[in-house]
Design a protein around this motif. Sequence first.
Motif, mmCIF file in Angstrom:
data_model
loop_
_atom_site.group_PDB
_atom_site.id
_atom_site.type_symbol
_atom_site.label_atom_id
_atom_site.label_comp_id
_atom_site.label_asym_id
_atom_site.label_seq_id
_atom_site.Cartn_x
_atom_site.Cartn_y
_atom_site.Cartn_z
ATOM 1 N N LEU A 17 0.868 -1.075 0.003
ATOM 2 C CA LEU A 17 -0.023 -0.112 -0.151
ATOM 3 C C LEU A 17 1.045 1.329 -0.277
ATOM 4 O O LEU A 17 1.930 1.142 0.366
ATOM 5 C CB LEU A 17 -0.856 0.288 1.169
ATOM 6 N N ARG A 18 0.210 2.346 -0.285
ATOM 7 C CA ARG A 18 0.750 3.723 -0.225
ATOM 8 C C ARG A 18 0.101 4.563 0.428
ATOM 9 O O ARG A 18 -1.135 4.731 -0.084
ATOM 10 C CB ARG A 18 1.225 4.167 -1.617
ATOM 11 N N LEU A 19 0.251 5.182 1.798
ATOM 12 C CA LEU A 19 -0.482 6.055 2.305
ATOM 13 C C LEU A 19 0.075 7.584 1.942
ATOM 14 O O LEU A 19 1.284 7.504 1.812
ATOM 15 C CB LEU A 19 -0.241 5.960 3.726
ATOM 16 N N SER A 20 -0.739 8.450 1.737
ATOM 17 C CA SER A 20 -0.255 9.884 1.553
ATOM 18 C C SER A 20 -0.845 10.932 2.608
ATOM 19 O O SER A 20 -2.004 10.508 2.950
ATOM 20 C CB SER A 20 -0.580 10.281 0.047
ATOM 21 N N CYS A 21 -0.117 11.631 2.562
ATOM 22 C CA CYS A 21 -0.407 12.809 3.784
ATOM 23 C C CYS A 21 -0.256 14.278 3.197
ATOM 24 O O CYS A 21 0.927 14.619 2.639
ATOM 25 C CB CYS A 21 0.463 12.492 5.094
ATOM 26 N N ALA A 22 -1.332 14.846 2.912
ATOM 27 C CA ALA A 22 -1.260 16.218 2.215
ATOM 28 C C ALA A 22 -1.393 17.350 3.327
ATOM 29 O O ALA A 22 -2.195 17.386 4.157
ATOM 30 C CB ALA A 22 -2.394 16.511 1.276
ATOM 31 N N SER A 23 -0.458 18.288 3.071
ATOM 32 C CA SER A 23 -0.359 19.309 4.232
ATOM 33 C C SER A 23 -0.780 20.641 3.395
ATOM 34 O O SER A 23 -0.690 20.730 2.201
ATOM 35 C CB SER A 23 1.105 19.600 4.558
ATOM 36 N N SER A 24 -1.742 21.401 4.449
ATOM 37 C CA SER A 24 -2.190 22.525 3.953
ATOM 38 C C SER A 24 -1.184 23.862 3.814
ATOM 39 O O SER A 24 -1.363 24.934 3.503
ATOM 40 C CB SER A 24 -3.252 23.065 4.876
ATOM 41 N N ALA A 25 0.025 23.459 4.645
ATOM 42 C CA ALA A 25 0.894 24.416 4.529
ATOM 43 C C ALA A 25 2.214 23.779 4.070
ATOM 44 O O ALA A 25 2.376 22.545 3.897
ATOM 45 C CB ALA A 25 1.527 24.865 5.858
ATOM 46 N N TYR A 26 3.142 24.537 3.526
ATOM 47 C CA TYR A 26 4.583 24.377 3.002
ATOM 48 C C TYR A 26 5.260 23.553 4.097
ATOM 49 O O TYR A 26 5.510 23.754 5.120
ATOM 50 C CB TYR A 26 5.197 25.450 2.728
ATOM 51 N N ILE A 27 5.582 22.313 3.692
ATOM 52 C CA ILE A 27 6.358 21.447 4.608
ATOM 53 C C ILE A 27 7.844 21.612 4.584
ATOM 54 O O ILE A 27 8.676 20.807 5.504
ATOM 55 C CB ILE A 27 5.871 19.918 4.483
ATOM 56 N N GLY A 28 8.408 22.281 3.641
ATOM 57 C CA GLY A 28 9.768 22.540 3.632
ATOM 58 C C GLY A 28 10.508 22.967 5.198
ATOM 59 O O GLY A 28 11.578 22.516 5.261
ATOM 60 N N SER A 29 9.912 23.725 5.922
ATOM 61 C CA SER A 29 10.512 24.032 7.190
ATOM 62 C C SER A 29 10.176 23.305 8.293
ATOM 63 O O SER A 29 10.388 23.643 9.274
ATOM 64 C CB SER A 29 9.876 25.417 7.356
ATOM 65 N N HIS A 30 9.386 22.087 7.986
ATOM 66 C CA HIS A 30 9.116 21.333 8.837
ATOM 67 C C HIS A 30 10.344 20.152 9.402
ATOM 68 O O HIS A 30 10.508 19.811 8.295
ATOM 69 C CB HIS A 30 7.582 20.478 8.774
ATOM 70 N N TYR A 31 10.472 20.332 10.563
ATOM 71 C CA TYR A 31 11.949 19.558 10.918
ATOM 72 C C TYR A 31 11.640 18.105 10.873
ATOM 73 O O TYR A 31 12.509 17.244 10.260
ATOM 74 C CB TYR A 31 12.243 19.942 12.192
ATOM 75 N N CYS A 32 10.537 17.724 11.514
ATOM 76 C CA CYS A 32 10.422 16.184 11.522
ATOM 77 C C CYS A 32 8.935 15.962 11.126
ATOM 78 O O CYS A 32 7.936 16.753 11.521
ATOM 79 C CB CYS A 32 10.549 15.730 12.979
ATOM 80 N N MET A 33 8.755 14.874 10.232
ATOM 81 C CA MET A 33 7.499 14.317 9.875
ATOM 82 C C MET A 33 7.400 12.700 10.183
ATOM 83 O O MET A 33 8.441 12.122 9.969
ATOM 84 C CB MET A 33 7.078 14.706 8.411
ATOM 85 N N GLY A 34 6.258 12.253 10.488
ATOM 86 C CA GLY A 34 6.142 10.971 10.712
ATOM 87 C C GLY A 34 4.913 10.319 10.541
ATOM 88 O O GLY A 34 3.796 11.183 10.288
ATOM 89 N N TRP A 35 4.949 8.934 10.489
ATOM 90 C CA TRP A 35 3.699 8.195 10.404
ATOM 91 C C TRP A 35 3.695 7.255 11.711
ATOM 92 O O TRP A 35 4.374 6.784 12.194
ATOM 93 C CB TRP A 35 3.721 7.228 9.333
ATOM 94 N N PHE A 36 2.530 7.312 12.254
ATOM 95 C CA PHE A 36 2.007 6.468 13.568
ATOM 96 C C PHE A 36 0.843 5.553 13.119
ATOM 97 O O PHE A 36 0.261 5.892 12.123
ATOM 98 C CB PHE A 36 1.640 7.529 14.632
ATOM 99 N N ARG A 37 0.702 4.676 13.927
ATOM 100 C CA ARG A 37 -0.497 3.842 13.828
ATOM 101 C C ARG A 37 -0.920 3.376 15.375
ATOM 102 O O ARG A 37 -0.342 3.389 16.214
ATOM 103 C CB ARG A 37 -0.237 2.516 12.889
ATOM 104 N N GLN A 38 -2.130 2.852 15.219
ATOM 105 C CA GLN A 38 -2.913 2.574 16.278
ATOM 106 C C GLN A 38 -3.964 1.479 15.954
ATOM 107 O O GLN A 38 -4.805 2.087 15.409
ATOM 108 C CB GLN A 38 -3.371 3.533 17.358
ATOM 109 N N ALA A 39 -3.714 0.317 16.803
ATOM 110 C CA ALA A 39 -4.824 -0.601 16.503
ATOM 111 C C ALA A 39 -5.608 -0.812 17.798
ATOM 112 O O ALA A 39 -5.350 -0.265 18.811
ATOM 113 C CB ALA A 39 -3.956 -2.140 16.354
#
Length: 123
Positions: A17-39
């Motif tokens: 699968l491929r999950l995608s996350c679209a940001s409403s703001a420019y992410i170039g300045s975002h220091y850290c990005m991640g994916w989490f999950r919870q079952a």
Amino acid sequence: VQLVESGGGSVQTGGSLRLSCASSAYIGSHYCMGWFRQAPGKEREGVAFIARDGSTRYTDSVKGRATISRDSAKNTLDLRMNSLKSDDSAMYYCATGRTWKPYCDNGYPFNYWGQGTQVTVSS
């Protein structure tokens, strides 16, 4: 900043699968990005992280099966996973933050979170 995940759904065991996350703001300045999950009945788990310099980290259970990437031109964060297992079934969330820290992992103080997208892996 608003984050919207997409790409979840039902997948067969062994699939990808491929999950995608679209940001409403420019992410170039975002220091850290991640994916989490919870079952259901389990604690939230950090799956994969990518820092502004492109360095990545993965939780042991997805190492070798997952790839996290970010596209500052499109303001998107992706997570690709293959060889899916039933244990991968969970609600997946993306998160991001602008605060500089000497690390980008599960302990990072993420400022923004998406609403999540459900992934169900079954045989």
